[in-house]
Every structure is written in C-alpha cells, then in structure tokens.
Design a protein around this motif. Sequence first.
Motif, PDB file in Angstrom:
ATOM      1  N   ARG A 116      29.457  11.698  19.649  1.00  0.00           N
ATOM      2  CA  ARG A 116      28.731  12.873  19.145  1.00  0.00           C
ATOM      3  C   ARG A 116      27.240  12.696  19.426  1.00  0.00           C
ATOM      4  NH1 ARG A 116      31.175  13.553  14.650  1.00  0.00           N
ATOM      5  NH2 ARG A 116      29.948  12.093  13.418  1.00  0.00           N
ATOM      6  N   LYS A 117      26.716  11.491  19.205  1.00  0.00           N
ATOM      7  CA  LYS A 117      25.295  11.222  19.490  1.00  0.00           C
ATOM      8  C   LYS A 117      24.997  11.382  20.976  1.00  0.00           C
ATOM      9  CE  LYS A 117      24.165   8.050  15.715  1.00  0.00           C
ATOM     10  NZ  LYS A 117      23.298   8.923  14.990  1.00  0.00           N
ATOM     11  N   ILE A 118      25.885  10.872  21.827  1.00  0.00           N
ATOM     12  CA  ILE A 118      25.701  11.017  23.277  1.00  0.00           C
ATOM     13  C   ILE A 118      25.628  12.489  23.651  1.00  0.00           C
ATOM     14  CG2 ILE A 118      26.874  10.732  25.505  1.00  0.00           C
ATOM     15  CD1 ILE A 118      27.858   7.981  24.430  1.00  0.00           C
ATOM     16  N   LEU A 119      26.580  13.278  23.170  1.00  0.00           N
ATOM     17  CA  LEU A 119      26.604  14.706  23.480  1.00  0.00           C
ATOM     18  C   LEU A 119      25.342  15.401  22.988  1.00  0.00           C
ATOM     19  CD1 LEU A 119      27.986  17.298  24.483  1.00  0.00           C
ATOM     20  CD2 LEU A 119      29.166  17.399  22.276  1.00  0.00           C
ATOM     21  N   CYS A 120      24.962  15.139  21.757  1.00  0.00           N
ATOM     22  CA  CYS A 120      23.779  15.796  21.186  1.00  0.00           C
ATOM     23  C   CYS A 120      22.504  15.391  21.917  1.00  0.00           C
ATOM     24  CB  CYS A 120      23.688  15.504  19.694  1.00  0.00           C
ATOM     25  SG  CYS A 120      25.037  16.231  18.738  1.00  0.00           S
ATOM     26  N   ASN A 121      22.391  14.117  22.287  1.00  0.00           N
ATOM     27  CA  ASN A 121      21.221  13.662  23.042  1.00  0.00           C
ATOM     28  C   ASN A 121      21.134  14.332  24.403  1.00  0.00           C
ATOM     29  OD1 ASN A 121      19.653  11.788  21.522  1.00  0.00           O
ATOM     30  ND2 ASN A 121      21.274  10.280  21.731  1.00  0.00           N
ATOM     31  N   LEU A 122      22.249  14.353  25.130  1.00  0.00           N
ATOM     32  CA  LEU A 122      22.235  14.961  26.467  1.00  0.00           C
ATOM     33  C   LEU A 122      21.949  16.453  26.386  1.00  0.00           C
ATOM     34  CD1 LEU A 122      25.216  13.141  28.211  1.00  0.00           C
ATOM     35  CD2 LEU A 122      22.778  12.885  28.723  1.00  0.00           C
ATOM     36  N   HIS A 123      22.554  17.129  25.417  1.00  0.00           N
ATOM     37  CA  HIS A 123      22.331  18.572  25.308  1.00  0.00           C
ATOM     38  C   HIS A 123      20.869  18.861  24.971  1.00  0.00           C
ATOM     39  CE1 HIS A 123      22.866  22.792  24.240  1.00  0.00           C
ATOM     40  NE2 HIS A 123      23.950  22.722  25.012  1.00  0.00           N
ATOM     41  N   ALA A 124      20.299  18.101  24.059  1.00  0.00           N
ATOM     42  CA  ALA A 124      18.890  18.301  23.705  1.00  0.00           C
ATOM     43  C   ALA A 124      17.990  18.057  24.913  1.00  0.00           C
ATOM     44  CB  ALA A 124      18.500  17.372  22.556  1.00  0.00           C
ATOM     45  N   GLN A 125      18.324  17.040  25.692  1.00  0.00           N
ATOM     46  CA  GLN A 125      17.512  16.706  26.861  1.00  0.00           C
ATOM     47  C   GLN A 125      17.610  17.779  27.944  1.00  0.00           C
ATOM     48  OE1 GLN A 125      18.495  12.858  28.458  1.00  0.00           O
ATOM     49  NE2 GLN A 125      17.465  13.260  30.392  1.00  0.00           N
ATOM     50  N   TYR A 126      18.804  18.202  28.288  1.00  0.00           N
ATOM     51  CA  TYR A 126      18.981  19.114  29.418  1.00  0.00           C
ATOM     52  C   TYR A 126      18.847  20.584  29.046  1.00  0.00           C
ATOM     53  CZ  TYR A 126      19.984  15.122  32.243  1.00  0.00           C
ATOM     54  OH  TYR A 126      19.840  13.932  32.914  1.00  0.00           O
ATOM     55  N   TYR A 127      18.900  20.890  27.756  1.00  0.00           N
ATOM     56  CA  TYR A 127      18.718  22.281  27.337  1.00  0.00           C
ATOM     57  C   TYR A 127      17.461  22.443  26.490  1.00  0.00           C
ATOM     58  CZ  TYR A 127      22.963  23.575  29.612  1.00  0.00           C
ATOM     59  OH  TYR A 127      23.901  23.829  30.581  1.00  0.00           O
ATOM     60  N   ASN A 128      16.601  21.432  26.552  1.00  0.00           N
ATOM     61  CA  ASN A 128      15.237  21.501  26.038  1.00  0.00           C
ATOM     62  C   ASN A 128      15.141  21.992  24.591  1.00  0.00           C
ATOM     63  OD1 ASN A 128      12.550  20.995  26.447  1.00  0.00           O
ATOM     64  ND2 ASN A 128      12.104  23.075  27.113  1.00  0.00           N
ATOM     65  N   HIS A 129      15.807  21.265  23.707  1.00  0.00           N
ATOM     66  CA  HIS A 129      15.676  21.555  22.283  1.00  0.00           C
ATOM     67  C   HIS A 129      15.647  20.244  21.518  1.00  0.00           C
ATOM     68  CE1 HIS A 129      19.943  20.750  21.327  1.00  0.00           C
ATOM     69  NE2 HIS A 129      20.246  21.396  22.448  1.00  0.00           N
ATOM     70  N   LYS A 130      15.266  20.316  20.263  1.00  0.00           N
ATOM     71  CA  LYS A 130      15.229  19.119  19.426  1.00  0.00           C
ATOM     72  C   LYS A 130      16.647  18.608  19.206  1.00  0.00           C
ATOM     73  CE  LYS A 130      11.140  19.747  16.601  1.00  0.00           C
ATOM     74  NZ  LYS A 130      10.673  19.888  15.212  1.00  0.00           N
ATOM     75  N   TYR A 131      16.751  17.289  19.071  1.00  0.00           N
ATOM     76  CA  TYR A 131      18.040  16.670  18.768  1.00  0.00           C
ATOM     77  C   TYR A 131      18.537  17.179  17.420  1.00  0.00           C
ATOM     78  CZ  TYR A 131      21.484  13.130  17.591  1.00  0.00           C
ATOM     79  OH  TYR A 131      22.633  12.494  17.229  1.00  0.00           O
TER      80      TYR A 131
END
Length: 67
Positions: A25-40
Amino acid sequence: MTLEDRKTWEDFKANVTNKLTPKYRKILCNLHAQYYNHKYNEPCTCNGKIYRMWIADIDRVYDKQNS
C-alpha cells in the motif's frame, strides 16, 4: 519512470493479488503521489475502488515507458 521505480512496480504486480499489505500500500501510494503530483496519502481501505484506480494509473505510466 525510473529504472528503480519500474523494478518496484514489477515486484508489486508480481506479489499483489487480492489484498494490499501495508508494505505494498505504501509503495502504491508513494508512486501515485510521485507520478500524479500530489501529496502522499493512504485512502481508506474500506473501499478498494480508489486503490484499483491508482493501480491502473501506475500501470499506464509503466506501460508508456515500456512500449
């Protein structure tokens, strides 16, 4: 997507089937925040719809890099 992120995503896809462990879940949330430019943030786990959408989003980023 960086080489390290691609390897992380490949590991994610190989190991996540039905349930997201806290690690993935942390991996997914980190990658999504990084590539979709939002806060974790970690959405509520009571509804998997958001997580399924996020997985599809990262799949698109990954596929764009590997096509």
